[in-house]
Design a protein around this motif. Structure first.
Motif, PDB file in Angstrom:
ATOM      1  N   PHE A 129      -4.623   7.168   2.747  1.00  0.00           N
ATOM      2  CA  PHE A 129      -6.078   6.940   3.273  1.00  0.00           C
ATOM      3  C   PHE A 129      -5.924   5.805   4.445  1.00  0.00           C
ATOM      4  O   PHE A 129      -6.600   5.956   5.176  1.00  0.00           O
ATOM      5  CB  PHE A 129      -6.597   6.415   2.019  1.00  0.00           C
ATOM      6  CG  PHE A 129      -8.188   5.632   2.188  1.00  0.00           C
ATOM      7  CD1 PHE A 129      -9.108   6.391   2.153  1.00  0.00           C
ATOM      8  CD2 PHE A 129      -8.240   4.299   2.302  1.00  0.00           C
ATOM      9  CE1 PHE A 129     -10.422   5.661   2.365  1.00  0.00           C
ATOM     10  CE2 PHE A 129      -9.366   3.466   2.539  1.00  0.00           C
ATOM     11  CZ  PHE A 129     -10.451   4.449   2.488  1.00  0.00           C
ATOM     12  N   ILE A 178       0.766  -1.108   0.051  1.00  0.00           N
ATOM     13  CA  ILE A 178       0.064  -0.009  -0.021  1.00  0.00           C
ATOM     14  C   ILE A 178       0.838   1.448   0.086  1.00  0.00           C
ATOM     15  O   ILE A 178       1.556   1.589   0.859  1.00  0.00           O
ATOM     16  CB  ILE A 178      -0.946   0.100   1.057  1.00  0.00           C
ATOM     17  CG1 ILE A 178      -1.869  -1.136   1.298  1.00  0.00           C
ATOM     18  CG2 ILE A 178      -2.014   0.986   1.388  1.00  0.00           C
ATOM     19  CD1 ILE A 178      -2.612  -1.638   0.179  1.00  0.00           C
ATOM     20  N   LYS A 179       0.965   2.135  -1.258  1.00  0.00           N
ATOM     21  CA  LYS A 179       1.591   3.100  -1.382  1.00  0.00           C
ATOM     22  C   LYS A 179       0.789   4.365  -1.451  1.00  0.00           C
ATOM     23  O   LYS A 179      -0.416   4.559  -1.813  1.00  0.00           O
ATOM     24  CB  LYS A 179       2.703   2.815  -2.396  1.00  0.00           C
ATOM     25  CG  LYS A 179       3.424   1.540  -2.326  1.00  0.00           C
ATOM     26  CD  LYS A 179       4.784   1.883  -1.406  1.00  0.00           C
ATOM     27  CE  LYS A 179       5.389   0.617  -1.510  1.00  0.00           C
ATOM     28  NZ  LYS A 179       6.161   0.316  -0.418  1.00  0.00           N
ATOM     29  N   ALA A 180       1.611   5.507  -1.453  1.00  0.00           N
ATOM     30  CA  ALA A 180       1.084   7.024  -1.812  1.00  0.00           C
ATOM     31  C   ALA A 180      -0.204   7.158  -1.311  1.00  0.00           C
ATOM     32  O   ALA A 180      -0.387   7.378  -0.167  1.00  0.00           O
ATOM     33  CB  ALA A 180       1.319   6.959  -3.394  1.00  0.00           C
ATOM     34  N   ASP A 181      -1.256   7.476  -2.278  1.00  0.00           N
ATOM     35  CA  ASP A 181      -2.460   8.081  -2.003  1.00  0.00           C
ATOM     36  C   ASP A 181      -3.152   6.957  -0.827  1.00  0.00           C
ATOM     37  O   ASP A 181      -3.972   7.191   0.020  1.00  0.00           O
ATOM     38  CB  ASP A 181      -3.302   8.480  -3.139  1.00  0.00           C
ATOM     39  CG  ASP A 181      -3.071   9.659  -3.755  1.00  0.00           C
ATOM     40  OD1 ASP A 181      -2.091  10.466  -3.156  1.00  0.00           O
ATOM     41  OD2 ASP A 181      -3.175   9.991  -4.762  1.00  0.00           O
ATOM     42  N   ALA A 182      -2.858   5.644  -1.420  1.00  0.00           N
ATOM     43  CA  ALA A 182      -3.716   4.587  -0.901  1.00  0.00           C
ATOM     44  C   ALA A 182      -3.122   4.587   0.756  1.00  0.00           C
ATOM     45  O   ALA A 182      -3.978   4.042   1.777  1.00  0.00           O
ATOM     46  CB  ALA A 182      -3.393   3.316  -1.530  1.00  0.00           C
TER      47      ALA A 182
END
Lengths: 319, 483
Positions: free
Chosen positions: A56, A49-53
């Motif tokens: 969140f 799970i990276k970045a924007d995810a």
């Protein structure tokens, strides 16, 4: 008499009539293959799970936490500091939302209520002879009423595991019904104590039993028994709430509790929810974490995402 | 609330590729005699990864002669203990370079990095470790007191598990004291060439492992070469049949691991959620490019609706796309030719009257892709129930009784693998006794282990690879060994 409208519609009205009809139903549920269930949970734990995810997945769990203290030495002082943390987890950043609830013993509900007034943070109380549940039904109901009278919004009850192991399913059903009746509109979370139930088949059966009896949430553990929440146990419970909604139309929440300490753990649970029960459960109304130290790790990882740096643990309040 | 996973690409910068590769003969990379080369293309991006030499008859000659020389002069004389040391060393290097090998495999083959990282490469290392242990214990393998090596093994492997199939071939051959000439598939040569570098790194005596790249013609030249004592082939039944013909009348030992159309049998008392996972793993693992794939689903009619609903829901969560994204479940189809074959068979399925369903899933624009697909309303007479599709396409059939399940499961010219899902232990054994398949999985599917023999019945081939049984393919035993 025992049947609620949604169970009757689903043709499940009769299964709760007696120990034997409950046994036939619960033991007729598809089994859980231990090896394959654990393999599935392990595979989902490899999701990256990276970045924007990731952002969140670091923010949502904060709003899902039932910030918990359940110790013999809990005082009003301890509860007051925990409530302050719950209202404003990160004093230097007002963007950080409050947690979902504070979870305490019944005698500390009024203090929690007072500290959380106007914050939107719910007060959850354990009840029914937590953690062992070894009291009479009358005492369990009284314990629940005490918590409610003191201002609890949510009740976390335990099931009678001894009754489960000897097959007195109807007794457990009746106790949950009675406690739910005492709760009225208030949210009832039913703790299965999966560490004592030991097998995934038992977890699935206990999940269905609690949902049939009217649980709003099914919760893994008291935190007093090891193992507490695990990914495979939560997987089995998420399958149960998914199937229960398919069968009856009623959605039930899930709360893993105990042993979830790191942001990485929390992200793995969110992935599990997302790919098992589905996005409908990705909401504090339907998924909670029973945890305490998890919050600071989420805050620390969140700050790192925003600033690119880790601050030491001393930069986050210990409550 | 939607939880969309952001791209999580596996970095590739630590995988250096040469622009062009020669043949690996005698411990060195050499140019092919006539200088012919072909391009190796990444099926997910259609980018050329490298040029690879195409070995002609003279090159194969040279490789076989080199392997013979290494066999006579060095390898056959080396004590098992010493051979084992080399294999252990290779196994360790593979484990150390696992990430690089996984990335290269996904680039070249199109399979998801999650599979190459978590399945392929760990199994490759495990295979070398396993057979390294046998090298000095062959007299205790139950194959006579003095089993002897065969000589030079000519090995031809497919593109679906490039490095793993290499391991299945090379590890037992070397452990048993043979030398090898191996031909990888033309679309997936790169990890085999990287393995050649690992042989150099392990200081394996030159000529013990030789790798000749090329297409079908190179393979044909190798298996029909008179200097080869043993032929091992994994691939299509069609090619396997022609190999069997070409070696008939020679004293070459042959093992063939060919196609399959495996039945995955779901009884009504199965653990349904895990069975759904097993169906998915059975047919969508490696894009269905698996000879032992569970491509025929047999479901007991009383749970048909539940199983199918669960399967469709689960298929809706499959992530199809960039093989190098760590969250990808289904990668690229290995070649345009294979994609065309899968398309064609799917059209045949529709034309025959089966109902086709795929979840809504966006496919990348470049590269070769096929969505996970399930056909319902399939009967035994349909081609999609009989012929190997070798893609992410599942045919669903139903049954009523255990006898009917056996009858339908066995009603195929193939017999490589089968799966049984039931909570009833006695039924597992009852089924396993009656299923004509080399491997029967109970409440799991596509699970491989170096200690377990693998191989088929009838059109799925003959001989066993893996485990103690896998040694027999590379040894002269009993009377053959003059005992």
């Amino acid at each position: 008499m025992t049947s609620t409208p949604c169970l009757a519609r689903a043709g499940l009205g009769e299964v709760t009539a007696s120990d034997s009809s409950l046994r036939r139903f619960l033991h007729g549920l598809p089994g859980v293959d231990e090896v394959a269930a654990e393999a599935r949970a392990a595979m989902l734990a490899t999701r990256s799970i990276k970045a924007d995810a990731k952002q969140f997945a670091l923010e949502l769990p904060i709003r899902m936490i039932d910030l918990t203290t359940l110790e013999g030495r809990d005082t009003t002082g301890k509860v007051a500091t925990l409530c302050a943390k719950a209202r404003q987890p990160e004093p230097s950043d007002p963007d950080v939302p409050p947690v979902a609830a504070v979870c305490v013993y019944p005698d500390l509900v009024s203090e929690a209520r007072r500290c959380l007034e106007g914050s939107g943070v719910k007060v959850a109380s354990v009840a029914t002879g937590f953690p062992s549940g070894r009291t009479s039904l009358a005492v369990k109901v009284h314990d629940t009423m005490d918590a409610i009278d003191a201002g609890a919004d949510e009740v976390d009850m335990v099931i009678d595991r001894a009754a489960f192991f000897v097959g007195r399913y109807r007794q457990i059903f009746d106790e949950i019904r009675a406690v739910k009746q005492a709760c009225g509109q208030l949210h009832l979370k039913v703790i299965l104590e999966t560490g004592e139930l030991a097998t995934y088949d038992n977890v699935r059966r206990a999940s269905w039993l609690a949902m049939l009896a009217g649980a709003d949430f099914i919760k893994t553990s008291t935190g007093k028994v090891s193992p507490a929440a695990t990914l495979p146990v939560t997987l089995v419970m998420l399958e149960a709430v998914r199937d229960f909604r398919d069968a009856t139309g009623r959605q039930v929440g899930v709360k893993p509790a105990g042993g979830i300490r790191t942001a990485k753990d929390a992200i793995r649970y969110l992935v599990l929810v997302n790919e098992t029960a589905g996005p409908d459960w990705l909401d504090p109304a339907w998924f909670r974490f029973g945890a305490s130290s998890l919050l600071n790790d989420l805050l620390m990882q969140r700050q790192r995402m925003h600033t690119g740096r880790y601050a030491g643990p001393d930069y986050f309040t210990v409550d | 609330m939607r939880f969309d996973y952001a791209p999580a690409p596996q970095p590739t910068d630590f995988v250096d590729l040469d622009a062009s590769y020669g043949l690996f003969v005698g411990g060195e990379f050499v140019d092919p005699v006539d200088g012919r080369r072909f391009k190796s293309v990444s099926p997910s991006s259609e980018q050329v990864l490298a040029e690879v030499a195409e070995a002609g008859a003279e090159d194969v000659d040279r490789a076989v002669a080199t392997a013979r020389q290494a066999y006579d002069a060095v390898w056959s004389k080396l004590p098992g203990l010493e051979r084992g040391k080399y294999l252990f060393r290779i196994a360790r290097i593979i484990a150390e370079r696992a990430r690089e090998l996984a990335v290269l495999e996904s680039l070249d083959n199109g399979k998801p990095i999650r599979e190459s990282r978590d399945v392929d490469i760990p199994l490759v290392a495990a295979h070398f470790f396993y057979y390294a242990g046998w090298a000095d214990k062959l007299p205790h393998a139950g194959l006579g007191t003095h089993p002897r090596s065969l000589g030079v093994a000519g090995q031809v492997i497919p593109w679906n598990f490039p490095l793993l199939m290499l391991a299945w071939k090379v590890a037992p051959a070397l452990a048993c004291g043979n030398t090898v000439v191996l031909k990888p598939a033309e679309t997936t040569s790169l990890t085999a060439l990287r393995f050649a570098e690992i042989c150099q790194q392990a200081e394996l005596p030159p000529g013990v492992v030789n790798i000749v790249t090329g297409a079908g013609e190179t393979g044909r030249t190798l298996v029909t070469h008179p200097g080869v004592n043993k032929v091992a082939f994994t691939g299509s039944t069609e090619v396997g049949r022609s190999i069997a013909q070409s070696v008939a009348g020679t004293d070459k030992k042959v093992t063939l691991e060919l196609g399959g159309k495996a039945a995955n049998v779901i009884f009504d008392d199965a653990p349904i959620d895990q069975a759904v996972e097993g169906i998915v793993n059975g047919i969508f693992f490696n894009q269905g490019h698996v000879c032992c794939a569970g491509s025929r689903l047999l479901v007991q009619e009383s749970v048909y609706e539940d199983v199918l609903a669960g399967l469709k829901r689960r298929m809706g969560t499959l992530r199809v796309g960039d093989p190098l994204d760590k969250n990808t479940d289904i990668g690229a189809i290995n070649s345009p030719q294979q994609l065309e074959k899968i398309r064609l068979m799917s059209e045949v399925g529709e034309a025959e009257g089966a109902r086709r369903w795929s979840p809504a899933c966006p496919l990348p624009e470049r590269g070769y892709w096929f969505p996970p697909t399930v056909f319902t309303g399939v009967s035994q007479a349909h081609r999609i129930a009989r012929e190997e599709i070798f893609g992410p396409v599942l045919s669903v059939l139903t049954f009523r009784t255990p006898d009917e399940a056996i009858e339908k499961a066995n009603n195929t010219p193939y017999g490589l693998s089968a799966g049984v899902w039931t909570e009833k232990g006695s039924r597992i054994f009852w089924m396993a006794q009656r299923l004509r398949a080399g491997v029967v999985w109970a409440n799991t599917f596509n699970r491989l282990d170096p200690a377990s023999p693998f191989g088929g019945y009838r059109e799925s081939g003959y001989g066993r690879e893996g485990g103690r049984h896998g040694l027999t393919a590379y040894l002269r035993t009993g009377q053959e060994a003059g005992q």
